[in-house]
Design an enzyme around this catalytic site. Structure first.
Site, PDB file in Angstrom:
ATOM      1  N   CYS A  43      -3.515  56.900 -45.923  1.00  0.00           N
ATOM      2  CA  CYS A  43      -3.904  55.699 -45.177  1.00  0.00           C
ATOM      3  C   CYS A  43      -4.908  54.854 -45.957  1.00  0.00           C
ATOM      4  CB  CYS A  43      -4.477  56.109 -43.820  1.00  0.00           C
ATOM      5  SG  CYS A  43      -5.104  54.719 -42.890  1.00  0.00           S
ATOM      6  N   CYS A  48      -2.080  52.300 -45.028  1.00  0.00           N
ATOM      7  CA  CYS A  48      -2.550  51.299 -44.064  1.00  0.00           C
ATOM      8  C   CYS A  48      -3.581  50.318 -44.623  1.00  0.00           C
ATOM      9  CB  CYS A  48      -3.203  51.968 -42.858  1.00  0.00           C
ATOM     10  SG  CYS A  48      -2.613  53.594 -42.453  1.00  0.00           S
ATOM     11  N   LYS A  51      -2.491  48.120 -47.738  1.00  0.00           N
ATOM     12  CA  LYS A  51      -1.379  47.302 -47.226  1.00  0.00           C
ATOM     13  C   LYS A  51      -1.898  46.174 -46.340  1.00  0.00           C
ATOM     14  CE  LYS A  51      -0.041  47.848 -43.422  1.00  0.00           C
ATOM     15  NZ  LYS A  51       0.765  48.902 -42.862  1.00  0.00           N
ATOM     16  N   TYR A  99     -15.811  58.364 -46.821  1.00  0.00           N
ATOM     17  CA  TYR A  99     -15.169  59.593 -46.321  1.00  0.00           C
ATOM     18  C   TYR A  99     -15.884  60.825 -46.850  1.00  0.00           C
ATOM     19  CZ  TYR A  99     -11.178  57.968 -43.670  1.00  0.00           C
ATOM     20  OH  TYR A  99     -10.391  57.449 -42.680  1.00  0.00           O
ATOM     21  N   GLY A 174      15.500  50.070 -47.484  1.00  0.00           N
ATOM     22  CA  GLY A 174      14.942  50.751 -46.315  1.00  0.00           C
ATOM     23  C   GLY A 174      14.456  49.733 -45.304  1.00  0.00           C
ATOM     24  N   GLY A 176      12.664  50.412 -42.592  1.00  0.00           N
ATOM     25  CA  GLY A 176      11.630  51.005 -41.735  1.00  0.00           C
ATOM     26  C   GLY A 176      10.326  50.230 -41.853  1.00  0.00           C
ATOM     27  N   TYR A 177       9.247  50.888 -41.451  1.00  0.00           N
ATOM     28  CA  TYR A 177       7.922  50.256 -41.463  1.00  0.00           C
ATOM     29  C   TYR A 177       7.616  49.628 -42.834  1.00  0.00           C
ATOM     30  CZ  TYR A 177       6.104  52.695 -37.234  1.00  0.00           C
ATOM     31  OH  TYR A 177       5.846  53.142 -35.965  1.00  0.00           O
ATOM     32  N   GLU A 181       7.399  45.636 -43.809  1.00  0.00           N
ATOM     33  CA  GLU A 181       6.035  45.147 -44.062  1.00  0.00           C
ATOM     34  C   GLU A 181       5.942  44.527 -45.461  1.00  0.00           C
ATOM     35  OE1 GLU A 181       3.386  48.431 -43.218  1.00  0.00           O
ATOM     36  OE2 GLU A 181       3.361  47.969 -41.072  1.00  0.00           O
ATOM     37  N   ALA A 340       2.150  49.744 -34.301  1.00  0.00           N
ATOM     38  CA  ALA A 340       2.209  48.374 -34.816  1.00  0.00           C
ATOM     39  C   ALA A 340       2.959  48.375 -36.128  1.00  0.00           C
ATOM     40  CB  ALA A 340       0.803  47.833 -35.039  1.00  0.00           C
ATOM     41  N   HIS A 435      -6.888  31.622 -21.111  1.00  0.00           N
ATOM     42  CA  HIS A 435      -6.107  30.451 -21.488  1.00  0.00           C
ATOM     43  C   HIS A 435      -6.837  29.601 -22.514  1.00  0.00           C
ATOM     44  CE1 HIS A 435      -2.977  27.496 -20.871  1.00  0.00           C
ATOM     45  NE2 HIS A 435      -3.917  26.562 -20.772  1.00  0.00           N
ATOM     46  N   GLU A 440      -1.907  35.871 -22.649  1.00  0.00           N
ATOM     47  CA  GLU A 440      -1.865  35.621 -21.204  1.00  0.00           C
ATOM     48  C   GLU A 440      -0.441  35.695 -20.657  1.00  0.00           C
ATOM     49  OE1 GLU A 440      -2.831  31.600 -19.783  1.00  0.00           O
ATOM     50  OE2 GLU A 440      -2.480  30.855 -21.813  1.00  0.00           O
TER      51      GLU A 440
HETATM   52  P1  NDP Z   1      10.687  54.863 -41.898  1.00  0.00           P
HETATM   53  O1  NDP Z   1      10.995  56.203 -41.388  1.00  0.00           O
HETATM   54  O2  NDP Z   1       9.896  53.949 -41.079  1.00  0.00           O
HETATM   55  O3  NDP Z   1      12.043  54.120 -42.286  1.00  0.00           O
HETATM   56  C1  NDP Z   1      12.915  54.675 -43.226  1.00  0.00           C
HETATM   57  C2  NDP Z   1      14.023  53.702 -43.492  1.00  0.00           C
HETATM   58  O4  NDP Z   1      14.818  54.200 -44.553  1.00  0.00           O
HETATM   59  C3  NDP Z   1      14.953  53.516 -42.312  1.00  0.00           C
HETATM   60  O5  NDP Z   1      15.438  52.203 -42.346  1.00  0.00           O
HETATM   61  C4  NDP Z   1      16.050  54.536 -42.622  1.00  0.00           C
HETATM   62  O6  NDP Z   1      17.281  54.192 -42.069  1.00  0.00           O
HETATM   63  C5  NDP Z   1      16.153  54.390 -44.109  1.00  0.00           C
HETATM   64  N1  NDP Z   1      16.706  55.565 -44.766  1.00  0.00           N
HETATM   65  C6  NDP Z   1      16.372  56.857 -44.601  1.00  0.00           C
HETATM   66  N2  NDP Z   1      17.079  57.635 -45.433  1.00  0.00           N
HETATM   67  C7  NDP Z   1      17.873  56.818 -46.133  1.00  0.00           C
HETATM   68  C8  NDP Z   1      18.819  57.017 -47.149  1.00  0.00           C
HETATM   69  N3  NDP Z   1      19.088  58.236 -47.612  1.00  0.00           N
HETATM   70  N4  NDP Z   1      19.466  55.943 -47.644  1.00  0.00           N
HETATM   71  C9  NDP Z   1      19.184  54.692 -47.198  1.00  0.00           C
HETATM   72  N5  NDP Z   1      18.282  54.433 -46.245  1.00  0.00           N
HETATM   73  C10 NDP Z   1      17.637  55.494 -45.708  1.00  0.00           C
HETATM   74  O7  NDP Z   1      10.021  55.137 -43.328  1.00  0.00           O
HETATM   75  P2  NDP Z   1       9.078  54.276 -44.264  1.00  0.00           P
HETATM   76  O8  NDP Z   1       9.284  54.842 -45.613  1.00  0.00           O
HETATM   77  O9  NDP Z   1       9.261  52.810 -44.044  1.00  0.00           O
HETATM   78  O10 NDP Z   1       7.640  54.671 -43.741  1.00  0.00           O
HETATM   79  C11 NDP Z   1       7.272  56.030 -43.702  1.00  0.00           C
HETATM   80  C12 NDP Z   1       6.410  56.327 -42.532  1.00  0.00           C
HETATM   81  O11 NDP Z   1       5.104  55.879 -42.782  1.00  0.00           O
HETATM   82  C13 NDP Z   1       6.791  55.642 -41.223  1.00  0.00           C
HETATM   83  O12 NDP Z   1       7.815  56.317 -40.548  1.00  0.00           O
HETATM   84  C14 NDP Z   1       5.496  55.679 -40.486  1.00  0.00           C
HETATM   85  O13 NDP Z   1       5.339  56.960 -39.921  1.00  0.00           O
HETATM   86  C15 NDP Z   1       4.479  55.509 -41.579  1.00  0.00           C
HETATM   87  N6  NDP Z   1       4.046  54.081 -41.691  1.00  0.00           N
HETATM   88  C16 NDP Z   1       3.422  53.502 -40.640  1.00  0.00           C
HETATM   89  C17 NDP Z   1       3.014  52.196 -40.718  1.00  0.00           C
HETATM   90  C18 NDP Z   1       2.355  51.562 -39.537  1.00  0.00           C
HETATM   91  O14 NDP Z   1       1.936  52.279 -38.643  1.00  0.00           O
HETATM   92  N7  NDP Z   1       2.269  50.237 -39.489  1.00  0.00           N
HETATM   93  C19 NDP Z   1       3.202  51.405 -41.921  1.00  0.00           C
HETATM   94  C20 NDP Z   1       3.899  52.099 -42.957  1.00  0.00           C
HETATM   95  C21 NDP Z   1       4.296  53.402 -42.836  1.00  0.00           C
HETATM   96  P3  NDP Z   1      17.782  54.835 -40.678  1.00  0.00           P
HETATM   97  O15 NDP Z   1      17.105  54.059 -39.626  1.00  0.00           O
HETATM   98  O16 NDP Z   1      19.232  54.648 -40.760  1.00  0.00           O
HETATM   99  O17 NDP Z   1      17.384  56.291 -40.720  1.00  0.00           O
END
Ligand code: NDP
Length: 464
Positions: A43, A48, A51, A99, A174, A176-177, A181, A340, A435, A440
């Site tokens: 983090c 976090c 980032k 820390y 990917g 995901g998060y 971001e 978030a 407001h 709101e």
């Molecule tokens: P995520 O788990 O959020 O997302 C992973 C992404 O990769 C998904 O779109 C997934 O698709 C895809 N994926 C997984 N395996 C494969 C594969 N073999 N081939 C292609 N695509 C694949 O992971 P991140 O790496 O983005 O982040 C890791 C973790 O870090 C998060 O889950 C979260 O816990 C934490 N994090 C939190 C943040 C926050 O709180 N704001 C910010 C950044 C990270 P599918 O959906 O199909 O599985």
């Protein structure tokens, strides 16, 4: 009774481990903690914190560009990556120090070394051999490098924080998060961004309408999205990188970031020497109290792969220290944990999505979409907000609150209290709005947009 060097030894100085060690030491336990890489863990160092600083840098650029619409005459001569990098790294170094000092200030003995089990009570910590009555595994996770040809020539998220210069064009794999971001922030800093993911929409697990809203917003901003694509390999082409897709297409850019999730970092820990069991994903298996297969060994944070979020890890670490040494046995709740995503625009979310609630029974959906006042003036594309309240139609209880839009993470922190405490829609409505704000809207949504989850109703939305 055998005597041990420590009452508690914590392996890993990230969010979970530091909190647990610090609180346990504060309760009077003799605590040791080992960290082999950097204090504060993912983090603080490669997650976090750095980032968020980069997200803020991106926002300044947009505000500077939009300021003209409000009468400012600002000459924007572009972004200097090295200034951002230096400011970010300085802040990370400051937090590292805090820390470490927090631990020492509470009387924990700090080891800057790798720790591994020799047996269930003995650890090799750097050059030293130590024993502990109880041991906590808090080693976190690391980015997954999928087993694909050419994977060694692409970046994982850790690498983003050591980049000497911003890539002019980047492909992010990917949805995901991390994928969304970095797509938003790098685009706003000036990079051409292609975001590729295998689902139809990004952010699987989030409310479907927010997922669609985010994909629309990213596209409207100029980020190129490739949904539904599977990657078959990577390669280098001169100084550039290529991504091969199952569809046969080949994408080219200066850099590629692979962000396909994280995995528990259990390698080299000697878990088998201690008899600690792991599950199929390599996560340390724990019960509800974070006890592993060995009764005096615990695991907390991302290494357990339960809910990999910093505030969850610190809450669990704190609860464990209070339980073991504070005379206050308790568990941190994994229910209704607010989340978030610092995408562009960001997302804040707590409780059940519309799809999850509808699967349980009749659900009233309150919804609003609007262009924030700032952007009715700036005319910036891709900034529409979406706010949704998910209500149990039988009991009026709030099941979920979700927002895609500026300030969503800040706004959701407060509204999460309502969901965590089981408040009703009527109680939300009894709160007077502030407001003019976007927040709101959450207390002024008078009529449901639809009823979902009713057997009579065909309008329930499907997770894609
Ligand atoms: P995520 O788990 O959020 O997302 C992973 C992404 O990769 C998904 O779109 C997934 O698709 C895809 N994926 C997984 N395996 C494969 C594969 N073999 N081939 C292609 N695509 C694949 O992971 P991140 O790496 O983005 O982040 C890791 C973790 O870090 C998060 O889950 C979260 O816990 C934490 N994090 C939190 C943040 C926050 O709180 N704001 C910010 C950044 C990270 P599918 O959906 O199909 O599985």
């Amino acid at each position: 009774m055998p005597s041990y060097d420590f009452d508690l030894f914590v392996i890993g100085g990230g969010s979970a481990g530091v909190r647990c060690a610090r609180i346990a030491a504060g309760h009077g336990a003799r605590v040791g903690i080992a960290e082999s890489r950097f204090w504060g863990g993912t983090c603080v160092n490669v997650g976090c914190v750095p980032k968020k600083i980069m997200v803020q840098a991106a926002e300044y650029g947009q505000w500077a560009a939009d300021a003209g619409a409000f009468g400012w005459d600002i000459e924007n001569r572009g972004h200097d990556w090295s200034v951002l990098r230096e400011a970010r790294d300085r802040e990370v170094a400051r937090l590292n120090g805090i820390y470490r000092r927090l631990l020492e200030g509470n009387g924990a003995r700090v080891f800057e070394a790798h720790a591994r089990f020799l047996d269930a009570h003995t650890l090799q910590v750097g050059e030293e051999r130590v024993t502990a009555e109880r041991i906590v595994i808090a080693v976190g996770g690391r980015p997954i490098r999928p087993d694909l040809p050419g994977i060694d020539c692409v970046m994982i998220s850790d690498d983003l924080f050591t980049l000497e210069k911003r890539p002019e064009k980047i492909i992010i794999v990917g949805g995901g998060y991390i994928g969304v971001e970095f797509a938003g922030l790098l685009h706003a800093l000036g990079s051409e961004v292609v975001l590729t993911y295998r689902q139809r929409w990004p952010l699987r697990g989030f409310d479907q309408e927010l997922r669609e809203g985010l994909a629309e917003a990213l596209t409207a901003q100029g980020i190129k999205i490739n949904p539904g694509e599977t990657i078959t390999g990577f390669g280098a082409a001169g100084d550039g990188r290529i991504v091969e897709l199952a569809s046969g297409r080949v994408l080219e850019a200066d850099a590629v970031l692979v962000a396909v999730g994280r995995e528990p970092a259990t390698q080299g820990l000697g878990l088998e020497e201690a008899g600690v069991a792991v599950d199929a994903r390599g996560a340390v298996a724990v019960d509800e109290d974070h006890v592993t297969s060995v009764p005096h060994i615990y695991a907390i944070g991302d290494v357990t792969d339960r809910l990999n979020l910093t505030p969850m890890a610190t809450a669990v670490g704190h609860a464990l220290a209070d339980t073991l040494f504070g005379g206050r046995p308790r568990r941190a709740s994994y229910d209704n944990v607010p989340k978030a995503v610092f995408s562009s625009p960001p997302i804040g979310s707590v409780g059940l999505t519309e799809e999850e609630a509808a699967a349980r029974g009749p659900t009233d959906i309150y919804l609003t979409r609007f262009t924030p006042m700032r952007h009715t003036i700036s005319k910036r594309e891709g900034r529409r907000s979406l706010m949704k309240v998910v209500v149990d139609a039988k009991t009026d209880r709030l099941l979920g609150i979700h927002m895609l839009g500026e300030d969503a993470p800040e706004i959701l922190q407060g509204f999460a209290v309502a969901v965590v405490n089981g408040l009703t829609k009527a109680q939300l409505d009894a709160t007077i709005g502030i407001h003019p704000t976007a927040a709101e809207e959450f207390v002024t949504l008078r009529s449901p947009a639809r009823r979902a989850g009713d057997t009579q109703d065909e309008g329930g939305r499907e997770e894609v």
